[in-house]
Write a protein that holds these residues in place. Structure first.
Motif, mmCIF file in Angstrom:
data_model
loop_
_atom_site.group_PDB
_atom_site.id
_atom_site.type_symbol
_atom_site.label_atom_id
_atom_site.label_comp_id
_atom_site.label_asym_id
_atom_site.label_seq_id
_atom_site.Cartn_x
_atom_site.Cartn_y
_atom_site.Cartn_z
ATOM 1 N N THR A 178 -11.520 17.298 49.935
ATOM 2 C CA THR A 178 -10.566 18.409 49.831
ATOM 3 C C THR A 178 -10.651 19.050 48.446
ATOM 4 O O THR A 178 -11.190 18.447 47.516
ATOM 5 C CB THR A 178 -9.117 17.907 50.070
ATOM 6 N N PRO A 179 -10.096 20.253 48.275
ATOM 7 C CA PRO A 179 -10.113 20.901 46.949
ATOM 8 C C PRO A 179 -9.183 20.228 45.936
ATOM 9 O O PRO A 179 -9.170 20.620 44.772
ATOM 10 C CB PRO A 179 -9.620 22.336 47.253
ATOM 11 N N TYR A 180 -8.416 19.222 46.380
ATOM 12 C CA TYR A 180 -7.413 18.616 45.502
ATOM 13 C C TYR A 180 -7.914 17.327 44.862
ATOM 14 O O TYR A 180 -7.145 16.585 44.260
ATOM 15 C CB TYR A 180 -6.129 18.345 46.300
ATOM 16 N N LYS A 181 -9.214 17.061 44.993
ATOM 17 C CA LYS A 181 -9.779 15.801 44.511
ATOM 18 C C LYS A 181 -9.467 15.561 43.034
ATOM 19 O O LYS A 181 -9.005 14.485 42.650
ATOM 20 C CB LYS A 181 -11.291 15.803 44.738
ATOM 21 N N HIS A 182 -9.732 16.563 42.184
ATOM 22 C CA HIS A 182 -9.594 16.358 40.739
ATOM 23 C C HIS A 182 -8.130 16.197 40.329
ATOM 24 O O HIS A 182 -7.810 15.399 39.438
ATOM 25 C CB HIS A 182 -10.254 17.506 39.981
ATOM 26 N N GLN A 183 -7.239 16.937 40.977
ATOM 27 C CA GLN A 183 -5.817 16.782 40.682
ATOM 28 C C GLN A 183 -5.344 15.381 41.073
ATOM 29 O O GLN A 183 -4.604 14.728 40.331
ATOM 30 C CB GLN A 183 -5.010 17.837 41.446
ATOM 31 N N VAL A 184 -5.781 14.914 42.243
ATOM 32 C CA VAL A 184 -5.419 13.575 42.708
ATOM 33 C C VAL A 184 -5.956 12.520 41.747
ATOM 34 O O VAL A 184 -5.278 11.541 41.417
ATOM 35 C CB VAL A 184 -5.961 13.346 44.131
ATOM 36 N N GLU A 185 -7.181 12.726 41.292
ATOM 37 C CA GLU A 185 -7.819 11.774 40.373
ATOM 38 C C GLU A 185 -6.995 11.599 39.106
ATOM 39 O O GLU A 185 -6.787 10.481 38.627
ATOM 40 C CB GLU A 185 -9.223 12.282 40.034
ATOM 41 N N GLU A 186 -6.506 12.705 38.560
ATOM 42 C CA GLU A 186 -5.689 12.631 37.346
ATOM 43 C C GLU A 186 -4.330 12.008 37.625
ATOM 44 O O GLU A 186 -3.822 11.221 36.816
ATOM 45 C CB GLU A 186 -5.507 14.044 36.756
ATOM 46 N N ASP A 187 -3.731 12.338 38.760
ATOM 47 C CA ASP A 187 -2.394 11.822 39.076
ATOM 48 C C ASP A 187 -2.404 10.328 39.350
ATOM 49 O O ASP A 187 -1.446 9.623 39.029
ATOM 50 C CB ASP A 187 -1.812 12.567 40.290
ATOM 51 N N ILE A 188 -3.482 9.841 39.979
ATOM 52 C CA ILE A 188 -3.513 8.435 40.396
ATOM 53 C C ILE A 188 -3.922 7.516 39.253
ATOM 54 O O ILE A 188 -3.680 6.297 39.303
ATOM 55 C CB ILE A 188 -4.485 8.262 41.591
ATOM 56 N N LYS A 189 -4.552 8.068 38.216
ATOM 57 C CA LYS A 189 -5.114 7.236 37.146
ATOM 58 C C LYS A 189 -4.083 6.307 36.495
ATOM 59 O O LYS A 189 -4.366 5.114 36.303
ATOM 60 C CB LYS A 189 -5.783 8.118 36.094
ATOM 61 N N PRO A 190 -2.863 6.776 36.124
ATOM 62 C CA PRO A 190 -1.901 5.855 35.496
ATOM 63 C C PRO A 190 -1.527 4.682 36.410
ATOM 64 O O PRO A 190 -1.458 3.540 35.950
ATOM 65 C CB PRO A 190 -0.688 6.753 35.227
ATOM 66 N N PHE A 191 -1.296 4.953 37.704
ATOM 67 C CA PHE A 191 -0.974 3.867 38.636
ATOM 68 C C PHE A 191 -2.136 2.881 38.730
ATOM 69 O O PHE A 191 -1.944 1.665 38.690
ATOM 70 C CB PHE A 191 -0.680 4.429 40.035
ATOM 71 N N ARG A 192 -3.341 3.421 38.876
ATOM 72 C CA ARG A 192 -4.516 2.569 39.037
ATOM 73 C C ARG A 192 -4.713 1.667 37.831
ATOM 74 O O ARG A 192 -4.900 0.450 37.957
ATOM 75 C CB ARG A 192 -5.762 3.436 39.242
ATOM 76 N N ASP A 193 -4.690 2.246 36.627
ATOM 77 C CA ASP A 193 -4.981 1.468 35.426
ATOM 78 C C ASP A 193 -3.939 0.387 35.175
ATOM 79 O O ASP A 193 -4.278 -0.746 34.825
ATOM 80 C CB ASP A 193 -5.077 2.404 34.209
ATOM 81 N N VAL A 194 -2.652 0.737 35.341
ATOM 82 C CA VAL A 194 -1.588 -0.242 35.091
ATOM 83 C C VAL A 194 -1.634 -1.367 36.122
ATOM 84 O O VAL A 194 -1.621 -2.559 35.776
ATOM 85 C CB VAL A 194 -0.203 0.443 35.097
#
Length: 659
Positions: free
Chosen positions: A260-276
């Protein structure tokens, strides 16, 4: 017993302290999480118990890690690297799994008290086949080696390992079932996986893009984030209800969103949850380690550590050689991937929960894998030195590269050194050449360098962040240096070297935005230019002014380029890293074609080719190392190099017509 809040606070507090300590030592945060888990776990200080709450936190970390892997999953990337991914990567995983199984079964014969069946051997082989994507990619990025020969092989193998985790997550729990029903269990699991994946992919592919568009139109960041968590955890729940892994559903959700066109936005939004949450997962893995058992059987841990590093290094290096890598490249590939990985612990955790592996075996294996990840940064830091000492021709290859750069620039004075010969670097070189100003470029993309050299460009394979490369490129005789890649950390490394070697040399730097301007200026940058295509024009204007070209002429030339709608700047030589999406076919680029003796075009006039009919044009013709005027009556000869411009499809048709 701690409450859920108390346990979470304890884990977060210790995680902060651990990461601060390991970052201070310039080590990956992941190792800090593992060390914290070992210390506070039930087998050491016993500050935290092995409870369902810790398992839930760890499981969420794996879910978001697999979601991120799915988000990066690209059919185009796989297609462009298919020989490395499905050739070298597949060979590495299968060979490591088979050899490990063989060694484990041999050990079970010699030491029956280990209680190792073939199912446990398979689980250990699958875990050992993995390497650490987080550690290796981070270190290669810092060393500017992602696009090197060994870097591309390493990334290809890591990509296949990530894909191999999906079937392994299904297979390992299934192996714990009754051996008599194993075939039925595996068949049933495969059927369920196929049905669930088919439903998710079929309906998800149709609904995901439309649904995200509906959510995005509400223009609410909160709603977008809620929807993202719902999709990720919902897909994980669906696969869990089907008796499969939570991580498998998260992987599929990421893969669907990547289209989808929202890949990069999702990538940035999910990063804090993923890393923690991933950090908390590694803490729970560290908590499994029993230090007393490890200290009691330290010899077994060290033996296993040596086996892991030695076995993986040897297998990967031999396979890389078999797939055509040079000895030095094969050694670097093996050294970089010789450690265990994040998914090693995920698979071991599944094996432990399924009671496939005895705790007596699990503890030394777990300890050796943790230690292999801890020594990985030191191995990668010294892999160049190791390769040069062990590989007989590696030192000669490195010396030859530097000698070639030095030989090409020896007679050059007052030239511009271009660090990076991608789109911006080539645009800059074009404008410098039109002003009759000499330049020399260094680039780490072998395919791009090869094509550009064939077209007569002054470019060599070399790392601008290495002192030796800058000296060979004649930094003490240069008039300016332009850093064309928008990576602040790497630019600071180059600026540090320039400050030592030629402190008065004007340096023009490209950056993403103005946020890093102060740091780059403080490091010695003369000018800092913003990102994107406009940046290539600004880089050129600053470079021309630095070289003494009148400002009016510079402004006129830049304006003329804008008036032509950047037509000359859109064509540039592509490397493997440029392939993505529909870029290969839709964007205009340059391509060098050498005419062999049997080529169809040999003996034909330039005007008779009629390449414009298929959307391609000839921008340059070189013969015997010199440029030839593009006259319609020029007759083409064997050995001529033609530089073509057009989109991917037009270039393919043009090359077919020529050859």
């Amino acid at each position: 017993m701690h409450s859920g809040l108390e346990l979470t606070l304890l884990l977060l507090g210790c995680a902060v302290l651990g990461v601060v300590a390991f970052r201070s030592l310039h080590l990956p945060p992941m190792l800090g999480y593992l060390a914290v888990g070992v210390l506070i776990g039930p087998h050491a200080l016993a500050l935290a118990e092995d409870s369902p709450t810790t398992h839930a936190l760890g499981e969420f970390g794996v879910v978001f890690l697999m979601f991120s892997i799915g988000l990066e999953f690209s059919l185009n990337q796989l297609r462009s690297m298919r020989r490395i991914v499905f050739g070298l990567g597949l060979a590495q995983v299968v060979s490591t799994l088979v050899v490990t199984m063989g060694l484990a079964l041999l050990a079970a014969l010699l030491l029956p008290q280990l209680h190792l069946g073939w199912q446990a051997a398979f689980a250990l082989g699958g875990a050992l086949a993995m390497s650490s994507t987080a550690i290796v990619v981070k270190l290669l990025t810092e060393r500017l080696e992602l696009e090197s020969e060994h870097g591309r092989r390493i990334i290809g193998i890591l990509l296949f390992q990530d894909l191999a985790v999906v079937p392994l997550l299904i297979l390992i729990p299934a192996l714990a079932r009754d051996p008599e029903d194993l075939a039925v269990t595996l068949g049933y699991a495969a059927l369920k996986a196929a049905l669930v994946l088919a439903l998710l992919l079929f309906f998800g592919q149709k609904l995901m893009g439309r649904w995200f568009t509906v959510v995005a139109k509400r223009r609410s960041q909160e709603l977008f984030m809620l929807n993202l968590l719902l999709v990720t955890l919902g897909a994980a729940w669906i696969t869990e209800q089907a008796g499969l892994s939570l991580a498998l559903g998260a992987f599929v959700a990421g893969m669907l969103i990547s289209e989808t066109p929202y890949k990069h936005q999702v990538e940035e939004d999910i990063k804090p949850f993923r890393d923690v949450l991933l950090g908390l997962f590694f803490i729970t893995i560290g908590m499994l380690l029993d230090l007393r058992m490890v200290l009691t059987h330290w010899w077994a841990v060290l033996l296993l550590l040596s086996l892991i590093i030695g076995l993986k290094f040897g297998l990967i290096a031999l396979l890389a050689r078999a797939f055509g890598a040079a000895p030095g490249t094969a050694m670097r590939t093996g050294l970089a991937l010789a450690q265990a990985g994040e998914f090693s612990f995920v698979l071991l955790n599944h094996a432990a929960e399924s009671r496939l592996v005895d705790p007596f075996v699990m503890q030394p294996v777990l300890a050796s894998m943790v230690l292999s990840m801890m020594v990985a940064p030191f191995i990668i830091a010294h892999m160049d030195r190791i390769a040069m000492k062990v590989a007989a021709n590696e030192w000669m290859t490195q010396s030859l590269q530097l000698t070639q750069i030095a030989a090409r620039t020896m007679k050059t004075q007052k030239h511009v050194i271009i660090a990076g010969f991608g789109r911006s670097g080539q645009s800059l070189a074009t404008l410098l050449g039109e002003e009759k100003l000499s330049w020399y470029a260094l680039d780490l993309e072998p395919e791009r360098v090869q094509e550009a050299q064939a077209a007569g460009a002054s470019v060599s394979y070399g790392d601008a962040a290495r002192r030796e490369s800058l000296i060979a490129a004649g930094i003490n005789r240069a008039s300016a240096l332009v850093i064309t890649f928008a990576d602040t950390r790497l630019a600071l490394r180059v600026l540090h070297l320039v400050h030592e070697l030629a402190p008065n040399l004007p340096v023009i730097v490209r950056s993403h935005d103005d946020g890093d301007m102060d740091a780059l200026k403080a490091a010695g940058a003369t000018e800092v230019v913003p990102e994107a295509l406009e940046s290539s024009l600004m880089l050129a204007s600053h470079a021309l002014v630095t070289m003494g070209v009148p400002l009016r002429r510079v402004v006129h030339r830049v304006q003329a380029a804008r008036d032509e709608r950047y037509a000359a700047l859109r064509g540039y030589f592509h490397g493997a890293s440029d392939i993505g999406g529909d870029l290969e076919h839709s964007q205009v680029r340059l391509h060098s074609v050498r005419l062999h003796a049997q080529a169809m075009a040999v003996g034909m006039r330039l005007a008779g080719l009629q390449l414009e009919d298929i959307g391609a044009e000839v921008t340059a013709l070189r013969r015997g190392g010199h440029g030839i005027a593009l006259e319609p009556e020029v007759v083409l000869l064997a050995g001529d190099v033609m530089v073509l411009r057009g989109d991917g499809e037009a270039l393919n048709r043009a090359e077919e017509r020529l050859l």
